[in-house]
Design a protein around this motif. Structure first.
Motif, PDB file in Angstrom:
ATOM      1  N   ARG B 119      49.291  41.522  34.219  1.00  0.00           N
ATOM      2  CA  ARG B 119      50.155  40.452  34.707  1.00  0.00           C
ATOM      3  C   ARG B 119      49.998  39.211  33.868  1.00  0.00           C
ATOM      4  O   ARG B 119      50.986  38.543  33.539  1.00  0.00           O
ATOM      5  N   SER B 123      53.027  37.597  31.747  1.00  0.00           N
ATOM      6  CA  SER B 123      53.501  36.246  31.989  1.00  0.00           C
ATOM      7  C   SER B 123      53.398  35.429  30.713  1.00  0.00           C
ATOM      8  O   SER B 123      54.280  34.637  30.396  1.00  0.00           O
ATOM      9  N   LYS B 160      59.009  46.657  40.066  1.00  0.00           N
ATOM     10  CA  LYS B 160      57.775  46.513  40.823  1.00  0.00           C
ATOM     11  C   LYS B 160      57.870  47.258  42.136  1.00  0.00           C
ATOM     12  O   LYS B 160      56.959  47.953  42.537  1.00  0.00           O
TER      13      LYS B 160
END
Lengths: 95, 349
Positions: B119, B123, B160
């Motif tokens: 993650r 990002s 997701k």
């Protein structure tokens, strides 16, 4: 009739000598324990003892109370199996 | 002699049966007597009542004989429907899923750190790319491109959600240690359907979306990576130039489409296909065909070489047809009017 009794004696002797009697005894004990007969009878013993008093209970008392009930409580399957084995033995060795 | 014979063989069945019964009852009596002696001895020695306790406790621990319940009185599948409240996030979770949830929730356990790293990487990736793009290209701020970014955001969410539901099945879980061996040649980790953003980052959720990249970045990317645009996710393949999922033809097509017709600089150019008749309009045609064509030229799936080869053979014919027929239309038209419709704004750099 003495023929019969003689014959019976012979068979009984054979049963013992060949060890079949002991085997049958062990088989019966095992089966009875397995099916809970022993525990049932023990519970009955407890009642008898409580009734007669712990100190004064004798073997005779117990035998007289327990044996008839014990005979009745044997399950049919166990009885059948044992009779079958006995008959087999007789068939093999009596004639 | 006669009598002796009879003594042994003269028994008929009833007598035999009686004899059997007698033997049987002898045995039973023996058993009873044995029990009596045992009990009597126990009584006299004082240990007969030792395993009993007071009446109250006896009743408490009596054997239970009800249906649906075991002998201790416990229900069999008591915990199947129970839900627990997670102390960390205060959600109510099913009991059987509680342990794995807690592992993720608290950030402990093997997979949690992997997810976290991914993650962070993603990002960073998104932040870096979107910032640089806004400088380079005004188109990013246009209404046309807001669709693209929305689509991208939506795609991420749906990915997701899709992946969360997939997580129940271990073979599809991207985080589990059990992965296909073919992935190992790459640094990153790869789902069967999605695409890696960058070989150096763990980024399965967002691949490279060519719409947000500037021309220089595209060029640099395309010299190192396969770059073929996936039909399903609209993202560029980040495998090497020789990735088995896509053909060289596809790579060329993508480069032409993204960088313009003159910039197809594939190291192993495909010599079999017509190489000179592409122009900008054909690039648009390609774009629309890439995106909306049912018989997808670009295969995102994992059955690598067979599909790639079939797509190669398929792609030749429709290309030829369309170039001839639409070459007339698109010179005048531009835009997305080449029959396939849709609200896709082709990007010709």
């Amino acid at each position: 009739m003495s023929k019969d009794s003689k014959m019976r004696a012979t068979i009984n002797q054979k049963l013992t000598e060949m060890g079949e009697r002991e085997r049958l005894k062990e088989l019966l004990r095992a089966k009875l324990t397995e099916c809970g007969w022993r525990d049932q009878l023990k519970a009955h013993c407890k009642d008898v003892i409580k009734e007669k008093g712990l100190e004064h209970v004798t073997v005779e008392d117990l035998v007289v109370e327990i044996t008839p009930k014990g005979r009745v409580l044997v399950p049919d399957s166990v009885k059948k199996e044992l009779l079958q084995r006995i008959r087999a033995f007789l068939a093999q060795h009596a004639t | 002699m006669k009598m002796e014979d009879m003594s042994l063989s003269g028994l008929d069945n009833t007598k035999l049966e009686a004899l059997a019964q007698d033997i049987y009852s002898d045995l039973v009596e023996d058993a009873c007597l044995g029990l009596c002696f045992e009990v009597h001895r126990a009584v006299k020695q004082g240990y007969f009542f030792l395993d009993d306790t007071d009446q109250e406790s006896m009743k408490d621990f009596e054997i239970v004989d009800q249906p649906g319940v075991d002998i201790f009185g416990q229900v069999y599948n008591q915990w199947k429907n129970k839900e627990c409240v997670c102390p960390n996030c205060n959600r109510s979770i099913a009991a059987s899923r509680f342990a794995p949830h807690l592992e993720k929730c608290l950030g402990m356990g093997r997979n949690s750190s992997r997810i976290a790293n991914r993650r962070i990487a993603s990002s960073n990736n998104m932040n870096n790319k979107s910032e640089s793009d806004q400088e380079d290209n005004d188109d990013v701020n246009d209404n046309d491109w807001s669709y693209g970014s929305e689509k991208k955001a939506k795609k991420r969410k749906s990915d997701k959600v899709f992946l969360h539901s997939l997580k129940q099945h271990i073979p599809l879980n991207p985080n589990s240690p059990r992965r296909s061996k073919s992935v190992k040649h790459k640094n990153g980790e790869e789902l069967s359907n999605s695409v890696n953003a960058d070989p150096y980052k763990y980024n399965y959720n967002t691949g490279i979306n060519y719409e947000t990249l500037g021309p220089d970045e595209l060029r640099s990317l395309l010299t190192t990576q396969c770059g073929v645009i996936s039909e399903h996710t609209k993202k560029m393949c980040t495998r090497s130039q020789r990735c088995p999922q896509h053909t060289d033809e596809q790579r060329r097509a993508v480069r032409v489409f993204l960088l313009g017709p003159s910039a197809s600089s594939l190291p192993d150019a495909d010599t079999m296909v017509e190489s000179d008749c592409y122009d900008a309009s054909d690039g648009q045609v390609l774009m629309s065909r890439l995106q909306w064509d049912g018989s997808s030229d670009i295969s995102p799936s994992d059955s690598a070489s067979s599909k790639a080869s079939t797509n190669n053979s398929d792609s030749k014919k429709p290309k030829k047809k369309k170039t001839t027929s639409l070459g007339l239309n698109s010179t005048g038209g531009g835009g997305g009017g080449s029959g396939s419709g849709g609200a896709v704004a082709p990007r010709v750099v």
